[in-house]
Scaffold this motif. Structure first.
Motif, PDB file in Angstrom:
ATOM      1  N   LEU A  31      39.177  37.751  34.299  1.00  0.00           N
ATOM      2  CA  LEU A  31      40.633  36.417  34.769  1.00  0.00           C
ATOM      3  C   LEU A  31      39.549  35.483  35.955  1.00  0.00           C
ATOM      4  O   LEU A  31      39.224  36.722  36.690  1.00  0.00           O
ATOM      5  CB  LEU A  31      41.410  36.839  35.485  1.00  0.00           C
ATOM      6  N   SER A  32      39.466  34.740  35.170  1.00  0.00           N
ATOM      7  CA  SER A  32      38.196  33.806  35.700  1.00  0.00           C
ATOM      8  C   SER A  32      39.136  32.057  36.549  1.00  0.00           C
ATOM      9  O   SER A  32      39.336  31.994  35.420  1.00  0.00           O
ATOM     10  CB  SER A  32      37.495  33.241  34.277  1.00  0.00           C
ATOM     11  N   ASP A  33      39.087  32.146  37.626  1.00  0.00           N
ATOM     12  CA  ASP A  33      39.534  30.700  38.120  1.00  0.00           C
ATOM     13  C   ASP A  33      38.731  30.007  39.001  1.00  0.00           C
ATOM     14  O   ASP A  33      38.254  30.699  40.141  1.00  0.00           O
ATOM     15  CB  ASP A  33      40.525  31.507  39.091  1.00  0.00           C
ATOM     16  N   LEU A  34      38.721  28.966  38.758  1.00  0.00           N
ATOM     17  CA  LEU A  34      37.610  28.225  39.005  1.00  0.00           C
ATOM     18  C   LEU A  34      37.536  27.366  40.201  1.00  0.00           C
ATOM     19  O   LEU A  34      37.227  26.739  40.766  1.00  0.00           O
ATOM     20  CB  LEU A  34      36.726  27.222  37.748  1.00  0.00           C
ATOM     21  N   GLU A  35      38.825  26.873  40.295  1.00  0.00           N
ATOM     22  CA  GLU A  35      38.900  26.282  41.439  1.00  0.00           C
ATOM     23  C   GLU A  35      40.699  26.190  41.726  1.00  0.00           C
ATOM     24  O   GLU A  35      41.189  26.639  41.166  1.00  0.00           O
ATOM     25  CB  GLU A  35      38.496  24.301  40.404  1.00  0.00           C
ATOM     26  N   GLY A  36      40.950  25.621  43.377  1.00  0.00           N
ATOM     27  CA  GLY A  36      41.844  25.849  43.622  1.00  0.00           C
ATOM     28  C   GLY A  36      42.271  26.970  45.290  1.00  0.00           C
ATOM     29  O   GLY A  36      41.690  28.048  44.994  1.00  0.00           O
ATOM     30  N   ASP A  37      43.053  26.891  45.672  1.00  0.00           N
ATOM     31  CA  ASP A  37      43.829  28.015  46.427  1.00  0.00           C
ATOM     32  C   ASP A  37      44.540  28.763  46.050  1.00  0.00           C
ATOM     33  O   ASP A  37      46.484  28.869  45.711  1.00  0.00           O
ATOM     34  CB  ASP A  37      44.071  27.302  47.771  1.00  0.00           C
ATOM     35  N   ASP A  38      45.035  30.078  45.176  1.00  0.00           N
ATOM     36  CA  ASP A  38      45.282  30.878  44.636  1.00  0.00           C
ATOM     37  C   ASP A  38      45.658  32.081  45.180  1.00  0.00           C
ATOM     38  O   ASP A  38      45.186  32.187  46.445  1.00  0.00           O
ATOM     39  CB  ASP A  38      44.744  31.105  43.035  1.00  0.00           C
ATOM     40  N   CYS A  39      46.859  32.355  44.608  1.00  0.00           N
ATOM     41  CA  CYS A  39      47.723  33.605  45.152  1.00  0.00           C
ATOM     42  C   CYS A  39      47.672  34.618  44.541  1.00  0.00           C
ATOM     43  O   CYS A  39      48.307  34.351  43.295  1.00  0.00           O
ATOM     44  CB  CYS A  39      48.578  33.373  46.013  1.00  0.00           C
ATOM     45  N   TYR A  40      47.144  35.977  44.644  1.00  0.00           N
ATOM     46  CA  TYR A  40      46.931  36.787  43.675  1.00  0.00           C
ATOM     47  C   TYR A  40      48.009  38.036  43.949  1.00  0.00           C
ATOM     48  O   TYR A  40      47.578  38.374  44.986  1.00  0.00           O
ATOM     49  CB  TYR A  40      46.101  37.603  43.108  1.00  0.00           C
ATOM     50  N   HIS A  41      48.474  37.661  43.091  1.00  0.00           N
ATOM     51  CA  HIS A  41      50.313  39.427  43.558  1.00  0.00           C
ATOM     52  C   HIS A  41      50.146  40.377  42.511  1.00  0.00           C
ATOM     53  O   HIS A  41      50.746  40.376  41.850  1.00  0.00           O
ATOM     54  CB  HIS A  41      51.609  38.906  43.834  1.00  0.00           C
ATOM     55  N   LEU A  42      49.662  41.402  43.008  1.00  0.00           N
ATOM     56  CA  LEU A  42      49.967  42.441  41.856  1.00  0.00           C
ATOM     57  C   LEU A  42      50.807  43.709  42.759  1.00  0.00           C
ATOM     58  O   LEU A  42      50.638  44.917  43.827  1.00  0.00           O
ATOM     59  CB  LEU A  42      48.116  43.440  41.471  1.00  0.00           C
ATOM     60  N   ALA A  43      52.005  44.367  41.841  1.00  0.00           N
ATOM     61  CA  ALA A  43      52.514  45.203  42.066  1.00  0.00           C
ATOM     62  C   ALA A  43      52.636  45.099  43.560  1.00  0.00           C
ATOM     63  O   ALA A  43      52.855  45.604  44.707  1.00  0.00           O
ATOM     64  CB  ALA A  43      51.797  46.789  42.429  1.00  0.00           C
ATOM     65  N   TRP A  44      53.483  43.649  44.045  1.00  0.00           N
ATOM     66  CA  TRP A  44      53.422  43.374  45.715  1.00  0.00           C
ATOM     67  C   TRP A  44      54.925  43.718  45.950  1.00  0.00           C
ATOM     68  O   TRP A  44      55.021  44.058  46.982  1.00  0.00           O
ATOM     69  CB  TRP A  44      53.030  41.744  45.735  1.00  0.00           C
ATOM     70  N   GLY A  81      36.922  45.531  34.415  1.00  0.00           N
ATOM     71  CA  GLY A  81      37.868  45.389  34.663  1.00  0.00           C
ATOM     72  C   GLY A  81      37.188  43.837  35.187  1.00  0.00           C
ATOM     73  O   GLY A  81      36.608  44.321  36.526  1.00  0.00           O
ATOM     74  N   MET A  82      37.320  42.381  35.740  1.00  0.00           N
ATOM     75  CA  MET A  82      37.076  41.664  36.262  1.00  0.00           C
ATOM     76  C   MET A  82      37.938  40.201  36.536  1.00  0.00           C
ATOM     77  O   MET A  82      37.985  39.536  35.628  1.00  0.00           O
ATOM     78  CB  MET A  82      35.617  40.920  35.486  1.00  0.00           C
ATOM     79  N   LEU A  83      37.639  40.252  37.885  1.00  0.00           N
ATOM     80  CA  LEU A  83      38.736  38.994  37.984  1.00  0.00           C
ATOM     81  C   LEU A  83      37.033  37.813  39.195  1.00  0.00           C
ATOM     82  O   LEU A  83      36.078  38.970  39.826  1.00  0.00           O
ATOM     83  CB  LEU A  83      39.304  39.174  39.464  1.00  0.00           C
ATOM     84  N   ILE A  84      37.545  36.850  38.639  1.00  0.00           N
ATOM     85  CA  ILE A  84      36.096  36.137  39.166  1.00  0.00           C
ATOM     86  C   ILE A  84      37.247  35.089  39.842  1.00  0.00           C
ATOM     87  O   ILE A  84      37.572  33.687  39.155  1.00  0.00           O
ATOM     88  CB  ILE A  84      35.742  35.455  37.751  1.00  0.00           C
ATOM     89  N   ASP A  85      36.252  34.193  41.828  1.00  0.00           N
ATOM     90  CA  ASP A  85      37.592  33.281  41.580  1.00  0.00           C
ATOM     91  C   ASP A  85      36.513  32.122  42.129  1.00  0.00           C
ATOM     92  O   ASP A  85      35.463  32.983  43.232  1.00  0.00           O
ATOM     93  CB  ASP A  85      38.761  33.884  42.625  1.00  0.00           C
ATOM     94  N   ASN A  86      35.656  31.349  41.112  1.00  0.00           N
ATOM     95  CA  ASN A  86      35.120  30.661  42.090  1.00  0.00           C
ATOM     96  C   ASN A  86      34.579  29.870  43.282  1.00  0.00           C
ATOM     97  O   ASN A  86      34.319  29.337  44.297  1.00  0.00           O
ATOM     98  CB  ASN A  86      34.300  29.395  41.220  1.00  0.00           C
ATOM     99  N   ASN A  87      36.399  28.790  43.286  1.00  0.00           N
ATOM    100  CA  ASN A  87      36.208  28.634  45.231  1.00  0.00           C
ATOM    101  C   ASN A  87      38.175  28.135  45.497  1.00  0.00           C
ATOM    102  O   ASN A  87      38.530  28.078  44.704  1.00  0.00           O
ATOM    103  CB  ASN A  87      36.230  26.904  44.654  1.00  0.00           C
TER     104      ASN A  87
END
Length: 185
Positions: A31-44, A81-87
């Motif tokens: 999962l690669s997300d380049l821009e934004g104030d993101d929210c990741y919920h997993l088994a939350w 497994g890879m999660l990359i968030d740029n900004n």
């Protein structure tokens, strides 16, 4: 290979298990997300069904499966497994296992966040490796908050390196046990 690429926007990701850059046996999840104030919920939240009652395994987390007891039994190699968030000022939330750059049994879990004041909350993860595996969480910049329950933040167990590398910022770390620079059997 499973891949989600998002260029911009303040996004909300929600999944019960094995998602958000998660992988299992010989798989690669990105999962690669380049821009934004993101929210990741997993088994939350408890209202989602979990694979085999094993919540989590994602947000740059990976796993394999094994027999119990392990001795002299076949164990398949895990995934990457890879999660990359740029900004962005991001929130990573999980009550699951081996998340946020965590891994379990012969796998590789990676979470890299390049910029922002980020908030990480997990049950077990944040660069935590368990059972002959590799795990890493890298945060390059920002005033970050790390909170966890058990085996979080650069915790390695059973011949597994676990890394949490935070390059700069005024950060806060809080956990109940076996976390933040801990090696255990």
């Amino acid at each position: 290979l499973g891949m989600l690429l998002d260029n911009s926007g303040s996004d909300f990701y929600e999944c019960a298990t094995l998602g958000q850059g998660g992988a299992t046996t010989l798989g690669l999840g990105i999962l690669s997300d380049l821009e934004g104030d993101d929210c990741y919920h997993l088994a939350w939240s408890g209202d989602k069904d979990a694979l085999g009652q094993l919540p989590g395994y994602g947000q740059g987390g990976a796993l394999s499966f094994r027999h119990y007891p392990w001795r002299k039994k076949l164990t398949a190699y895990g995934g990457v497994g890879m999660l990359i968030d740029n900004n962005g000022n991001d929130k990573y939330r999980s009550k699951g296992w081996c998340v946020q750059g965590g891994s379990y049994i012969m796998s590789l879990g990676v979470l890299v966040d390049f910029n922002g004041n980020d908030d990480y909350t997990s049950n077990c993860g944040q660069g935590s490796g368990i059972h002959i595996t590799n795990a890493i969480l890298i945060d390059k910049d920002g005033d970050d908050v790390y909170e966890g329950e058990f085996r979080n933040g650069g915790s390695g167990g059973d011949r597994s390196p676990g890394f949490l590398i935070d390059y700069q910022g005024n950060d806060f770390y809080k956990s109940k046990t076996s976390s933040y620079g801990t090696g255990v059997k």
